[in-house]
Design an enzyme around this catalytic site. Structure first.
Site, PDB file in Angstrom:
ATOM      1  CE  LYS A  39      -3.328  -2.298  -0.372  1.00  0.00           C
ATOM      2  NZ  LYS A  39      -3.999  -2.125  -1.925  1.00  0.00           N
ATOM      3  CB  SER A  40       4.149   2.097  -0.022  1.00  0.00           C
ATOM      4  OG  SER A  40       4.079   1.505   1.030  1.00  0.00           O
ATOM      5  N   GLY A  41       2.331   2.650  -2.969  1.00  0.00           N
ATOM      6  CA  GLY A  41       2.377   3.015  -4.391  1.00  0.00           C
ATOM      7  C   GLY A  41       2.796   2.215  -5.285  1.00  0.00           C
ATOM      8  CD1 TRP A  44       1.325   5.915 -11.057  1.00  0.00           C
ATOM      9  CD2 TRP A  44       1.538   6.774  -9.463  1.00  0.00           C
ATOM     10  NE1 TRP A  44       1.401   7.266 -11.316  1.00  0.00           N
ATOM     11  CE2 TRP A  44       1.491   8.078 -10.334  1.00  0.00           C
ATOM     12  CE3 TRP A  44       1.861   7.515  -7.837  1.00  0.00           C
ATOM     13  CZ2 TRP A  44       1.579   9.223 -10.001  1.00  0.00           C
ATOM     14  CZ3 TRP A  44       1.753   8.862  -7.588  1.00  0.00           C
ATOM     15  CH2 TRP A  44       1.823   9.800  -8.938  1.00  0.00           C
ATOM     16  CG  HIS A 105       4.804  -6.181  -1.114  1.00  0.00           C
ATOM     17  ND1 HIS A 105       4.683  -4.816  -1.511  1.00  0.00           N
ATOM     18  CD2 HIS A 105       3.602  -6.627  -1.161  1.00  0.00           C
ATOM     19  CE1 HIS A 105       3.801  -4.492  -2.004  1.00  0.00           C
ATOM     20  NE2 HIS A 105       3.068  -5.529  -1.974  1.00  0.00           N
ATOM     21  NE  ARG A 129       0.139   6.786  -0.073  1.00  0.00           N
ATOM     22  CZ  ARG A 129      -0.984   6.046  -0.113  1.00  0.00           C
ATOM     23  NH1 ARG A 129      -2.033   6.665  -0.765  1.00  0.00           N
ATOM     24  NH2 ARG A 129      -0.839   4.938  -0.340  1.00  0.00           N
ATOM     25  CB  SER A 137      -4.028   2.540   1.577  1.00  0.00           C
ATOM     26  OG  SER A 137      -4.257   2.171   0.222  1.00  0.00           O
ATOM     27  CE1 TYR A 196       0.592   6.675  -4.316  1.00  0.00           C
ATOM     28  CE2 TYR A 196       0.148   8.818  -3.157  1.00  0.00           C
ATOM     29  CZ  TYR A 196      -0.325   7.693  -4.092  1.00  0.00           C
ATOM     30  OH  TYR A 196      -1.440   7.547  -4.412  1.00  0.00           O
ATOM     31  CE  LYS A 262     -11.844   9.257  -0.518  1.00  0.00           C
ATOM     32  NZ  LYS A 262     -11.827   9.896   0.729  1.00  0.00           N
TER      33      LYS A 262
HETATM   34  P1  PAP Z   1      -0.601  -2.901  -3.365  1.00  0.00           P
HETATM   35  O1  PAP Z   1       0.462  -2.949  -2.017  1.00  0.00           O
HETATM   36  O2  PAP Z   1      -2.116  -3.547  -2.990  1.00  0.00           O
HETATM   37  O3  PAP Z   1       0.088  -3.030  -4.501  1.00  0.00           O
HETATM   38  P2  PAP Z   1      -0.396   0.040  -3.453  1.00  0.00           P
HETATM   39  O4  PAP Z   1      -0.625  -0.048  -5.115  1.00  0.00           O
HETATM   40  O5  PAP Z   1       1.141   0.125  -3.229  1.00  0.00           O
HETATM   41  O6  PAP Z   1      -1.191  -1.303  -3.223  1.00  0.00           O
HETATM   42  O7  PAP Z   1      -1.148   1.082  -2.971  1.00  0.00           O
HETATM   43  C1  PAP Z   1      -2.491   1.484  -3.460  1.00  0.00           C
HETATM   44  C2  PAP Z   1      -2.668   2.888  -3.092  1.00  0.00           C
HETATM   45  O8  PAP Z   1      -2.321   3.405  -4.576  1.00  0.00           O
HETATM   46  C3  PAP Z   1      -4.080   3.267  -3.160  1.00  0.00           C
HETATM   47  O9  PAP Z   1      -4.345   4.364  -2.286  1.00  0.00           O
HETATM   48  P3  PAP Z   1      -5.473   4.916  -1.690  1.00  0.00           P
HETATM   49  O10 PAP Z   1      -6.104   3.716  -0.793  1.00  0.00           O
HETATM   50  O11 PAP Z   1      -5.179   5.636  -0.486  1.00  0.00           O
HETATM   51  O12 PAP Z   1      -6.378   5.457  -2.289  1.00  0.00           O
HETATM   52  C4  PAP Z   1      -4.317   3.602  -4.795  1.00  0.00           C
HETATM   53  O13 PAP Z   1      -5.629   4.464  -4.648  1.00  0.00           O
HETATM   54  C5  PAP Z   1      -3.225   4.210  -5.056  1.00  0.00           C
HETATM   55  N1  PAP Z   1      -2.895   4.209  -6.478  1.00  0.00           N
HETATM   56  C6  PAP Z   1      -3.182   3.126  -7.385  1.00  0.00           C
HETATM   57  N2  PAP Z   1      -3.083   3.467  -8.796  1.00  0.00           N
HETATM   58  C7  PAP Z   1      -2.477   4.606  -8.412  1.00  0.00           C
HETATM   59  C8  PAP Z   1      -1.955   5.615  -9.552  1.00  0.00           C
HETATM   60  N3  PAP Z   1      -2.027   5.267 -10.859  1.00  0.00           N
HETATM   61  N4  PAP Z   1      -1.588   6.830  -9.311  1.00  0.00           N
HETATM   62  C9  PAP Z   1      -1.420   7.302  -7.882  1.00  0.00           C
HETATM   63  N5  PAP Z   1      -2.248   6.666  -7.137  1.00  0.00           N
HETATM   64  C10 PAP Z   1      -2.292   5.044  -7.396  1.00  0.00           C
END
Ligand code: PAP
Length: 295
Positions: A39-41, A44, A105, A129, A137, A196, A262
């Site tokens: 959940k660190s980005g 993306w 991870h 962030r 998240s 992030y 979000k």
């Molecule tokens: P994971 O560990 O399950 O792969 P990860 O992608 O690291 O998750 O983090 C998810 C967060 O990235 C979510 O944040 P939120 O819950 O605070 O909204 C997700 O919305 C955000 N995220 C996913 N894709 C993007 C993107 N393309 N640009 C910016 N933030 C993104």
């Protein structure tokens, strides 16, 4: 729901995956590894890296772009979740093209022995962030994949585990972070440390930094014709979450749509109490003291 089960559909055999990776993975010099705490980005970073490498294929349009046919997690597999969780020697051809692109991870110290002779490139994305938003998240994600309502008791127990360093399956957050931070200072050609919130605040600078590190910098011509913005727009949360593959499909029993929520800085303010906030701040301040790493 027990807190240890929150990510069970994904992390069901992770420890075995780590052990198998340590014994079985043979690095190649050109490998790229995308690392993060959950959940660190991650999603993306995976999308941006795939898009940076895809552009080198010089296609005339985006029609066959890999990201149109799969979710970033399907394209860039996790060592310990997708590859080595069931085998000591997975067939890597099934997992990656050239250059080989993997993710994890695991903290860096868990990969140290396996990668110690390797000049491979490691990109670490950290949710500076706000650590707190990572917790929120994960809470949303865990409830979504279990198809349950948001449960404040669950958040409370996750908060306690987070502060004691046991919330996920990968050890304390601060040790994770510091393992990559220190190596990025000592060996900046080997580990790139990204944040992030900086990616959100200055996306152009950060994607160029990533491209430079991966030895695929943007040419002047590309910059002039708008390639940087094109990739950023393509990999934006808005665009990725609107793609058919991310609206309708799933990987590892997880609906792709759950990876996109979000993506806001400061979203935790709506859910954590002021006491929880100051406790997390205190823990982080204490654990990162003297490291030079500031949030
Ligand atoms: P994971 O560990 O399950 O792969 P990860 O992608 O690291 O998750 O983090 C998810 C967060 O990235 C979510 O944040 P939120 O819950 O605070 O909204 C997700 O919305 C955000 N995220 C996913 N894709 C993007 C993107 N393309 N640009 C910016 N933030 C993104």
């Amino acid at each position: 729901m027990a807190k240890s089960n929150i990510l069970s559909p994904i992390f069901y055999n992770t420890l075995q995956g780590v052990l198998n990776f340590q014994r079985g993975f043979q690095p190649q010099d050109t490998d790229i590894i995308l690392a993060s705490f959950p959940k660190s980005g991650t999603t993306w970073l995976k999308a941006l890296t795939v898009a940076l490498l895809e552009r080198l294929k010089n296609r005339s349009s985006n029609d066959h772009h890999l990201l149109l046919s799969d979710n970033p997690h399907g394209i860039v597999p996790f060592f310990e979740i997708d590859m080595y969780n069931e085998s000591l020697s997975p067939d890597l051809v099934n997992f990656s093209s050239f250059p080989r692109l993997f993710s994890t991870h695991m903290p860096l110290h868990a990969m140290h022995e396996t990668l110690k002779e390797s000049p491979c490139k490691i990109v670490y994305v950290c949710s500076c962030r706000d650590v707190k938003v990572m917790l929120i998240s994960l809470w949303f994600f865990g409830c979504a994949i279990h198809k349950i309502e948001l449960d404040k008791n669950l958040l409370g127990s996750m908060f306690k585990s987070f502060c004691s360093g046991t919330v996920y399956y990968y050890g304390p957050f601060w040790e994770h972070l510091l393992s990559y931070w220190r190596e990025s200072l000592e060996n900046p050609n080997h580990v790139l440390f990204m944040r992030y919130e900086e990616m959100k605040a200055k996306p152009r600078d950060q994607i160029k930094r990533l491209a430079d590190f991966l030895d695929c910098p943007f040419t002047k011509e590309e910059e002039e014709k708008g390639s940087v913005d094109e990739i950023l727009n393509f990999c934006s949360l808005r665009n990725l979450s609107s793609l058919e593959v991310n609206k309708t499909q799933k990987t590892n029993n997880v609906d792709h749509k759950n990876y996109f929520r979000k993506g806001e800085v400061g979203d935790w303010k709506n859910y954590l109490t002021p006491e929880m906030e100051s406790k997390i701040d205190m823990v982080i301040q204490e654990k990162l003291q003297g490291s030079g790493l500031k949030f």
